[in-house]
Design a protein around this motif. Structure first.
Motif, PDB file in Angstrom:
ATOM      1  N   ASP A  65      30.782 -29.593  69.102  1.00 18.70           N
ATOM      2  CA  ASP A  65      30.995 -31.208  69.932  1.00 18.70           C
ATOM      3  C   ASP A  65      31.911 -31.900  70.234  1.00 18.70           C
TER       4      ASP A  65
ATOM      5  N   HIS B 203      27.112 -30.285  65.859  1.00 14.80           N
ATOM      6  CA  HIS B 203      27.412 -31.705  65.889  1.00 14.80           C
ATOM      7  C   HIS B 203      27.975 -31.708  64.512  1.00 14.80           C
TER       8      HIS B 203
ATOM      9  N   ALA C 181      29.664 -39.005  70.641  1.00 13.26           N
ATOM     10  CA  ALA C 181      28.124 -38.887  69.604  1.00 13.26           C
ATOM     11  C   ALA C 181      28.276 -40.942  70.133  1.00 13.26           C
ATOM     12  N   PRO C 182      26.839 -40.851  70.314  1.00 12.64           N
ATOM     13  CA  PRO C 182      25.671 -40.304  69.976  1.00 12.64           C
ATOM     14  C   PRO C 182      25.032 -39.459  71.457  1.00 12.64           C
TER      15      PRO C 182
ATOM     16  N   GLY D 189      22.916 -36.989  72.501  1.00 14.09           N
ATOM     17  CA  GLY D 189      21.194 -37.401  72.259  1.00 14.09           C
ATOM     18  C   GLY D 189      20.749 -38.009  74.048  1.00 14.09           C
TER      19      GLY D 189
ATOM     20  N   VAL E 235      15.786 -33.676  74.799  1.00 12.58           N
ATOM     21  CA  VAL E 235      16.779 -34.051  73.270  1.00 12.58           C
ATOM     22  C   VAL E 235      15.260 -33.842  71.891  1.00 12.58           C
ATOM     23  N   THR E 236      16.227 -32.525  70.649  1.00  8.11           N
ATOM     24  CA  THR E 236      16.178 -33.212  69.676  1.00  8.11           C
ATOM     25  C   THR E 236      17.233 -32.921  68.423  1.00  8.11           C
ATOM     26  N   GLU E 237      17.571 -33.672  67.664  1.00  5.95           N
ATOM     27  CA  GLU E 237      17.973 -33.942  66.979  1.00  5.95           C
ATOM     28  C   GLU E 237      17.350 -33.523  65.868  1.00  5.95           C
TER      29      GLU E 237
ATOM     30  N   ASP F  28      18.623 -30.885  61.585  1.00  8.10           N
ATOM     31  CA  ASP F  28      19.656 -31.315  60.703  1.00  8.10           C
ATOM     32  C   ASP F  28      19.484 -29.615  60.538  1.00  8.10           C
TER      33      ASP F  28
ATOM     34  N   VAL G  43      20.366 -30.997  69.242  1.00  7.02           N
ATOM     35  CA  VAL G  43      21.825 -31.790  68.734  1.00  7.02           C
ATOM     36  C   VAL G  43      21.192 -31.558  67.119  1.00  7.02           C
TER      37      VAL G  43
ATOM     38  N   HIS H 123      22.763 -31.381  64.023  1.00 13.34           N
ATOM     39  CA  HIS H 123      23.809 -32.158  62.978  1.00 13.34           C
ATOM     40  C   HIS H 123      24.471 -31.980  61.778  1.00 13.34           C
TER      41      HIS H 123
END
Lengths: 320, 275
Positions: free
Chosen positions: B152, B181, B197-198, B200, B210-212, B214, B236, B238
């Motif tokens: 990131d 990230h 950040a962010p 997305g 975009v897909t966020e 875990d 992205v 996390h």
């Protein structure tokens, strides 16, 4: 061989480059051209018309341009990355180092309008550092053809060579010097005129000026050898040693800084293998003032007459 | 080893734990490495190499292989452990990491290490190269997919945004960018340095899907990596710097710190619990 004084007709070597590129692209679907909004200045209009799918224009983004070139090669293509040499080598130097040279990517880097071709646009657009920046990188042959015939032959060779290449072209017209049908050999200088008093070595836009200087010297009874040395890396060690041993003095000229370019590459050989008096002509470590490329070459002591005078001074040192 | 569609999330999590352990051992043995960013990326690498990527370890240059570029090249060790476990080279070779003349230096070298696609180390290089790979597939009609993993903090490099714009312009629906990230860069938290950040909304503004996710949950990682949209795709992820080792997690100190003998014992024990 002794070549007669060159005819006056001048050629823009970019034309020879794109003619060969288009011919090769017609035969080889893997060939792509990559540019940074430089379709016009790289003379890629014809390529774009004939092979629109293979013209990759990333816009004004040189770092991406060079990285994309490396990625295209990874995907099995044979990319020619074309851009003004100042931006290709300066802006994207780290990409050239890591993505192309260190990764040994089969990418051909074509530095257009090199040296002081952009003349009055000034030092931001001059590319008189590119030999120095490129020739220090492993895996990367550095080549500056002297005329349209050698340009065509060098492009042909680059396409056949499996590895990165930096080809440095101008936009300033130059006369043809090499024979039609010339085959390019990397790392091999061409003897254009033989002599025993001094050796004049140049490439790119300076070779024909060296030939004219040799004419002036001949008129005074001084026989100068003239070598065209397009390949700055790997430099032709044999030809340099022979020049030192046979003529006892070496004068170089280049459209580049006197620091780190062709003259430096030759000096590295001379000092280690066969020390003789040398003089390196070029831009003497300064940012150039306003002027056309031709004006600036004269301004920095590279008119044929000034080269001849520098040669005589060098010969005198040899006898001292 | 079993790979591909047969791999279930639990299997992948178990393999990731094994890779984390080997990575930790190698950092301890070599006395160097970038352990924080390695721990944050290992679940992503595991999902790629043991489930998602179509690769042939015995033919690392197979023209139809999916491409993976580790743009955050400083976590080379995590890639080496993963590649070795996947069969690209002998697992014993990981022990040579950073040793004199080893081909496994601190950043991956494609001319020496099978499975490495391009040399990285300086940040902001991988994504432009990945764009070229995806563009080549489009021009040549090849079916491979290209993945690239960036940090990131690395997204602060302007070259990435040149490439992001180009990918959208070229319509590269065969390209997936994964942003690890983990919220920390070498010197400080991302938010205290140059807070992009962010991510997305920025990628979406450039025309990407975009897909966020875990970045440590295989149930989320795998579908996101396998997702195909009509546009370039950014996942992205996390993540936590130092994931799996409690005292390393989310602390900037552990960017490239090396555990002492006591810390190594504790870390190894924690990672072994999930085996």
């Amino acid at each position: 061989m002794n070549v007669a004084t060159p005819p006056a007709k001048l050629h823009d070597c970019r034309d020879a480059f794109v003619a060969v590129l288009e011919r090769l692209a017609a035969e080889n679907p893997r060939i792509a051209a990559v540019c940074n909004d430089s379709v016009g200045s790289s003379k890629l209009g014809g390529f774009k018309a004939r092979f629109p799918d293979r013209l990759v224009n990333v816009g004004i983004a040189e770092q991406a341009m060079v990285g994309v070139g490396a990625g295209l090669a990874n995907g099995g293509m044979l990319p020619f990355v074309c851009a003004a040499s100042c931006f290709l080598t300066g802006r994207a130097l780290e990409q050239v180092k890591a993505d192309i040279a260190y990764s040994n990517a089969n990418v051909k880097l074509i530095g257009i309008s090199s040296g002081m071709a952009y003349g009055e646009l000034g030092p931001t657009h001059h590319s008189i550092e590119d030999f120095a920046w490129m020739r220090v990188l492993p895996n990367l042959p550095v080549i500056a053809p002297s005329d349209s015939i050698e340009t065509a032959a060098a492009v042909e060779w680059a396409a056949s060579y499996d590895g990165p290449v930096f080809l440095r072209l101008s936009r300033v017209g130059v006369p043809d010097l090499l024979p039609v049908g010339h085959v390019f050999q990397p790392g091999k200088a061409n003897l254009l005129r033989d002599g025993d008093a001094v050796t004049l070595i140049a490439n790119g836009t300076l070779t024909h000026r060296m030939m004219k200087a040799a004419d002036l010297l001949a008129a005074e009874g001084i026989a100068a050898r003239v070598l065209n040395m397009a390949t700055v890396r790997p430099v032709d060690i044999e030809a340099v040693i022979a020049a030192a041993q046979d003529t006892g003095a070496i004068l170089t000229a280049e459209e580049h800084s006197t620091i780190g370019g062709l003259g430096s590459a030759i000096a590295e050989v001379v000092v280690a293998e066969s020390p003789v008096p040398m003089k390196i002509l070029g831009v003497p470590g300064v940012f150039a003032p306003t002027g056309s490329a031709e004006f600036l070459l004269d301004h920095f002591g590279m008119s044929p007459a000034a080269v001849a005078e520098a040669a005589k001074t060098l010969i005198a040192r040899k006898r001292a | 080893m079993q790979t591909g569609d047969a791999m279930q999330p639990n299997d992948l999590t178990r393999i990731a734990s094994q890779i984390r352990r080997r990575d930790l051992e190698a950092v301890f043995e070599a006395g160097a490495g970038h352990i924080g960013g390695e721990m944050s990326a290992i679940d992503l690498l595991t999902a790629l190499y043991f489930r998602v990527l179509r690769v042939w370890p015995d033919q690392p240059k197979h023209p139809e292989r999916d491409r993976f570029v580790l743009s955050k090249g400083h976590v080379a060790l995590a890639l080496y452990v993963t590649l070795a476990k996947r069969g690209f080279f002998p697992e014993e070779e990981v022990a040579t990491f950073l040793k004199p003349l080893s081909r496994l230096n601190g950043h991956p070298n494609c001319t020496k290490v099978p499975g490495v696609e391009t040399n990285t180390g300086p940040l902001g290089h991988g994504l432009p190269v990945a764009v070229g790979m995806a563009k080549a597939a489009k021009i040549m009609g090849a079916g491979y997919h290209t993945y690239v993993l960036t940090g990131d903090g690395e997204m602060q490099e302007g070259s990435n945004w040149e490439a992001i714009s180009s990918a959208a312009q070229f319509g590269l629906d065969n390209l997936t960018l994964i942003i690890d990230h983990n919220r920390f860069q070498q010197g400080a938290a991302l938010k205290d340095t140059n807070n992009l950040a962010p991510f997305g909304s920025k990628l979406a503004a450039f025309g990407w899907d975009v897909t966020e996710v875990d970045g440590h949950a295989m149930t989320e990682i795998v579908p996101a990596l396998e997702k195909r949209t009509g546009r370039p795709h950014c996942v992205v992820a996390h993540t936590n710097k130092g994931q799996g080792i409690s005292f390393m997690q989310d602390t900037v100190d552990w960017h490239h710190k090396v555990p002492n003998a006591e810390q190594f014992k504790i870390a190894l024990a924690e990672l072994s619990e999930s085996l």
